[in-house]
Design a protein around this motif. Structure first.
Motif, PDB file in Angstrom:
ATOM      1  N   ALA A 111       0.843  -1.320   0.008  1.00  0.00           N
ATOM      2  CA  ALA A 111      -0.105  -0.076  -0.012  1.00  0.00           C
ATOM      3  C   ALA A 111       1.023   1.262  -0.047  1.00  0.00           C
ATOM      4  O   ALA A 111       0.492   2.314  -0.687  1.00  0.00           O
ATOM      5  CB  ALA A 111      -1.134  -0.036   1.189  1.00  0.00           C
ATOM      6  N   GLY A 112       1.899   1.370   0.684  1.00  0.00           N
ATOM      7  CA  GLY A 112       2.682   2.461   0.766  1.00  0.00           C
ATOM      8  C   GLY A 112       3.481   2.631  -0.308  1.00  0.00           C
ATOM      9  O   GLY A 112       3.665   3.750  -0.871  1.00  0.00           O
ATOM     10  N   ALA A 113       4.137   1.517  -1.223  1.00  0.00           N
ATOM     11  CA  ALA A 113       4.563   1.614  -2.395  1.00  0.00           C
ATOM     12  C   ALA A 113       3.758   2.175  -3.500  1.00  0.00           C
ATOM     13  O   ALA A 113       4.144   3.014  -4.445  1.00  0.00           O
ATOM     14  CB  ALA A 113       5.317  -0.056  -2.739  1.00  0.00           C
ATOM     15  N   ALA A 114       2.710   1.589  -3.236  1.00  0.00           N
ATOM     16  CA  ALA A 114       1.594   2.176  -4.552  1.00  0.00           C
ATOM     17  C   ALA A 114       1.426   3.716  -4.210  1.00  0.00           C
ATOM     18  O   ALA A 114       1.393   4.513  -5.226  1.00  0.00           O
ATOM     19  CB  ALA A 114       0.225   1.390  -4.427  1.00  0.00           C
ATOM     20  N   ALA A 115       1.211   4.276  -3.043  1.00  0.00           N
ATOM     21  CA  ALA A 115       1.111   5.483  -2.799  1.00  0.00           C
ATOM     22  C   ALA A 115       1.934   6.317  -2.940  1.00  0.00           C
ATOM     23  O   ALA A 115       2.139   7.469  -3.584  1.00  0.00           O
ATOM     24  CB  ALA A 115       0.834   5.640  -1.155  1.00  0.00           C
ATOM     25  N   LEU A 116       3.515   5.712  -2.794  1.00  0.00           N
ATOM     26  CA  LEU A 116       4.608   6.336  -3.148  1.00  0.00           C
ATOM     27  C   LEU A 116       4.788   6.723  -4.712  1.00  0.00           C
ATOM     28  O   LEU A 116       5.173   7.755  -4.972  1.00  0.00           O
ATOM     29  CB  LEU A 116       5.957   5.804  -2.830  1.00  0.00           C
ATOM     30  CG  LEU A 116       7.318   6.271  -3.026  1.00  0.00           C
ATOM     31  CD1 LEU A 116       7.539   7.690  -2.121  1.00  0.00           C
ATOM     32  CD2 LEU A 116       8.555   5.463  -2.391  1.00  0.00           C
ATOM     33  N   ARG A 117       4.431   5.788  -5.591  1.00  0.00           N
ATOM     34  CA  ARG A 117       4.476   5.727  -7.029  1.00  0.00           C
ATOM     35  C   ARG A 117       3.415   6.922  -7.334  1.00  0.00           C
ATOM     36  O   ARG A 117       3.791   7.702  -8.126  1.00  0.00           O
ATOM     37  CB  ARG A 117       4.000   4.386  -7.728  1.00  0.00           C
ATOM     38  CG  ARG A 117       5.159   3.632  -7.481  1.00  0.00           C
ATOM     39  CD  ARG A 117       4.675   2.271  -8.470  1.00  0.00           C
ATOM     40  NE  ARG A 117       3.634   1.776  -7.846  1.00  0.00           N
ATOM     41  CZ  ARG A 117       3.525   0.610  -7.355  1.00  0.00           C
ATOM     42  NH1 ARG A 117       4.961   0.229  -6.615  1.00  0.00           N
ATOM     43  NH2 ARG A 117       2.393  -0.101  -6.798  1.00  0.00           N
ATOM     44  N   ALA A 118       2.118   6.798  -6.736  1.00  0.00           N
ATOM     45  CA  ALA A 118       1.272   7.948  -7.211  1.00  0.00           C
ATOM     46  C   ALA A 118       1.786   9.138  -6.765  1.00  0.00           C
ATOM     47  O   ALA A 118       1.445  10.202  -7.327  1.00  0.00           O
ATOM     48  CB  ALA A 118      -0.149   7.581  -6.356  1.00  0.00           C
ATOM     49  N   PHE A 119       2.329   9.415  -5.663  1.00  0.00           N
ATOM     50  CA  PHE A 119       2.709  10.569  -5.129  1.00  0.00           C
ATOM     51  C   PHE A 119       4.020  11.393  -5.944  1.00  0.00           C
ATOM     52  O   PHE A 119       3.764  12.253  -6.591  1.00  0.00           O
ATOM     53  CB  PHE A 119       3.698  10.572  -3.811  1.00  0.00           C
ATOM     54  CG  PHE A 119       4.388  11.701  -3.041  1.00  0.00           C
ATOM     55  CD1 PHE A 119       3.814  12.737  -2.692  1.00  0.00           C
ATOM     56  CD2 PHE A 119       5.772  11.870  -3.421  1.00  0.00           C
ATOM     57  CE1 PHE A 119       4.785  13.911  -2.306  1.00  0.00           C
ATOM     58  CE2 PHE A 119       6.579  12.986  -3.003  1.00  0.00           C
ATOM     59  CZ  PHE A 119       6.143  13.943  -2.561  1.00  0.00           C
ATOM     60  N   PHE A 120       4.860  10.601  -6.505  1.00  0.00           N
ATOM     61  CA  PHE A 120       5.892  11.105  -7.513  1.00  0.00           C
ATOM     62  C   PHE A 120       5.296  11.206  -8.955  1.00  0.00           C
ATOM     63  O   PHE A 120       5.706  12.275  -9.446  1.00  0.00           O
ATOM     64  CB  PHE A 120       7.050   9.838  -7.699  1.00  0.00           C
ATOM     65  CG  PHE A 120       8.122   9.921  -6.575  1.00  0.00           C
ATOM     66  CD1 PHE A 120       8.749  11.263  -6.200  1.00  0.00           C
ATOM     67  CD2 PHE A 120       8.376   8.932  -5.870  1.00  0.00           C
ATOM     68  CE1 PHE A 120       9.707  11.329  -5.333  1.00  0.00           C
ATOM     69  CE2 PHE A 120       9.202   9.057  -4.713  1.00  0.00           C
ATOM     70  CZ  PHE A 120       9.824  10.241  -4.514  1.00  0.00           C
ATOM     71  N   ALA A 121       4.406  10.288  -9.283  1.00  0.00           N
ATOM     72  CA  ALA A 121       3.678  10.683 -10.470  1.00  0.00           C
ATOM     73  C   ALA A 121       2.925  12.154 -10.525  1.00  0.00           C
ATOM     74  O   ALA A 121       3.055  12.722 -11.615  1.00  0.00           O
ATOM     75  CB  ALA A 121       2.892   9.576 -10.865  1.00  0.00           C
ATOM     76  N   ALA A 122       2.166  12.343  -9.382  1.00  0.00           N
ATOM     77  CA  ALA A 122       1.420  13.531  -9.274  1.00  0.00           C
ATOM     78  C   ALA A 122       2.531  14.746  -9.322  1.00  0.00           C
ATOM     79  O   ALA A 122       2.452  15.815  -9.950  1.00  0.00           O
ATOM     80  CB  ALA A 122       0.656  13.541  -8.048  1.00  0.00           C
ATOM     81  N   ARG A 123       3.620  14.592  -8.482  1.00  0.00           N
ATOM     82  CA  ARG A 123       4.808  15.547  -8.542  1.00  0.00           C
ATOM     83  C   ARG A 123       5.388  15.740  -9.957  1.00  0.00           C
ATOM     84  O   ARG A 123       5.612  17.178 -10.270  1.00  0.00           O
ATOM     85  CB  ARG A 123       5.806  15.274  -7.452  1.00  0.00           C
ATOM     86  CG  ARG A 123       5.509  15.601  -6.076  1.00  0.00           C
ATOM     87  CD  ARG A 123       5.306  16.941  -5.595  1.00  0.00           C
ATOM     88  NE  ARG A 123       5.340  17.266  -4.392  1.00  0.00           N
ATOM     89  CZ  ARG A 123       3.968  17.813  -3.805  1.00  0.00           C
ATOM     90  NH1 ARG A 123       3.032  18.117  -4.628  1.00  0.00           N
ATOM     91  NH2 ARG A 123       4.036  18.507  -2.764  1.00  0.00           N
ATOM     92  N   HIS A 124       5.733  14.870 -10.454  1.00  0.00           N
ATOM     93  CA  HIS A 124       6.263  15.083 -11.964  1.00  0.00           C
ATOM     94  C   HIS A 124       5.190  15.614 -12.720  1.00  0.00           C
ATOM     95  O   HIS A 124       5.744  16.267 -13.658  1.00  0.00           O
ATOM     96  CB  HIS A 124       6.683  13.613 -12.375  1.00  0.00           C
ATOM     97  CG  HIS A 124       7.993  13.016 -11.613  1.00  0.00           C
ATOM     98  ND1 HIS A 124       7.974  11.560 -11.460  1.00  0.00           N
ATOM     99  CD2 HIS A 124       8.724  13.473 -10.787  1.00  0.00           C
ATOM    100  CE1 HIS A 124       8.866  11.236 -10.760  1.00  0.00           C
ATOM    101  NE2 HIS A 124       9.688  12.533 -10.346  1.00  0.00           N
ATOM    102  N   GLN A 125       4.248  15.246 -12.997  1.00  0.00           N
ATOM    103  CA  GLN A 125       3.128  15.699 -13.571  1.00  0.00           C
ATOM    104  C   GLN A 125       2.957  17.250 -13.404  1.00  0.00           C
ATOM    105  O   GLN A 125       2.733  18.004 -14.289  1.00  0.00           O
ATOM    106  CB  GLN A 125       1.809  15.219 -13.425  1.00  0.00           C
ATOM    107  CG  GLN A 125       0.810  15.155 -14.664  1.00  0.00           C
ATOM    108  CD  GLN A 125       1.355  15.103 -15.940  1.00  0.00           C
ATOM    109  OE1 GLN A 125       1.872  13.717 -16.276  1.00  0.00           O
ATOM    110  NE2 GLN A 125       1.330  15.785 -16.821  1.00  0.00           N
ATOM    111  N   GLN A 126       2.821  17.629 -12.238  1.00  0.00           N
ATOM    112  CA  GLN A 126       2.871  19.094 -11.687  1.00  0.00           C
ATOM    113  C   GLN A 126       3.864  19.909 -12.309  1.00  0.00           C
ATOM    114  O   GLN A 126       3.909  21.158 -12.910  1.00  0.00           O
ATOM    115  CB  GLN A 126       2.825  19.406 -10.349  1.00  0.00           C
ATOM    116  CG  GLN A 126       1.363  18.804  -9.664  1.00  0.00           C
ATOM    117  CD  GLN A 126       1.637  18.792  -8.129  1.00  0.00           C
ATOM    118  OE1 GLN A 126       2.205  19.896  -7.296  1.00  0.00           O
ATOM    119  NE2 GLN A 126       0.830  18.021  -7.466  1.00  0.00           N
TER     120      GLN A 126
END
Length: 216
Positions: A133-148
């Motif tokens: 669960a943490g790893a999935a959230a981490l991937r989503a976190f970085f994807a959001a940051r990179h997209q921003q």
């Protein structure tokens, strides 16, 4: 009830649910208190020392509520990352891609090497790598940051500084990846010059068209 994810071969629970609070309502305040408590506990104790009981005591939220809404420590860590991704990231706009990327990598460097501020994001990312669960959230976190942050490259395309179709998120990944590699993989020292060098390399590659469509 165990705080941790079950071992392989055991029945798998439903994935932790991320609360969807009403802005400004009690649910939002509860979530903010729980996220703050989770960050404080994981910073102080790490993933192995993080418990629902400790988060409940620090946040003032009953542990039954924590189990019901977050499912355990893995859900707490995952939601702390989700809450972080929801925060706006002010981006530089100097009119030059290289300078914008340098400012982004300098910020990453400054946050993670600050003696006071760096311990919390470091502990959170380290904890997130310990569960699905943490790893999935981490991937989503970085994807959001990179997209921003892709906006800095998109503006460079508009200025004619980069080829049309350049993938802005990939440009940002190329600039920041060497920093995270040192921080979380090799443990090599990270200094301001290394941060700037990573930004400069990404800018050169982007201008050369490495992140633009090839037509193949």
């Amino acid at each position: 009830m165990s705080d941790r994810a079950p071992q392989p071969g055991h029945a798998q629970p439903e994935p932790p649910r991320t609360p969807t609070p009403r802005p400004g309502g009690r649910s939002a305040r509860v979530r903010a208190d729980v996220v703050a408590a989770t960050l404080a506990e994981v910073t102080a104790r790490g993933y192995d020392g993080l418990t629902v009981d400790a988060v409940a005591a620090r946040s003032g939220v009953h542990k039954a509520t924590l189990y019901r809404r977050w499912g355990g420590v893995d859900g707490l860590v995952a939601d702390a990352l989700t809450a972080s991704a929801d925060q706006a990231w002010p981006l530089p706009d100097t009119g030059d891609l290289g300078q914008d990327l340098r400012r982004i990598t300098r910020e990453v460097f400054a946050v993670f090497t600050d003696p006071e501020l760096g311990s919390t994001p470091t502990a959170l990312i380290t904890a997130a790598q310990r569960s699905d669960a943490g790893a999935a959230a981490l991937r989503a976190f970085f994807a959001a940051r990179h997209q921003q942050a892709a906006a800095v490259a998109e503006r460079a395309v508009t200025r004619g500084e980069l080829p049309p179709g350049t993938d802005g998120a990939e440009v940002v990944r190329a600039a920041t990846a060497p920093l995270y590699y040192r921080l979380f993989v090799t443990g090599e020292p990270l200094d301001a010059r290394a941060a700037e060098r990573a930004a400069d390399a990404a800018a050169l590659a982007a201008r050369a068209g490495l992140f633009a469509p090839t037509g193949d």
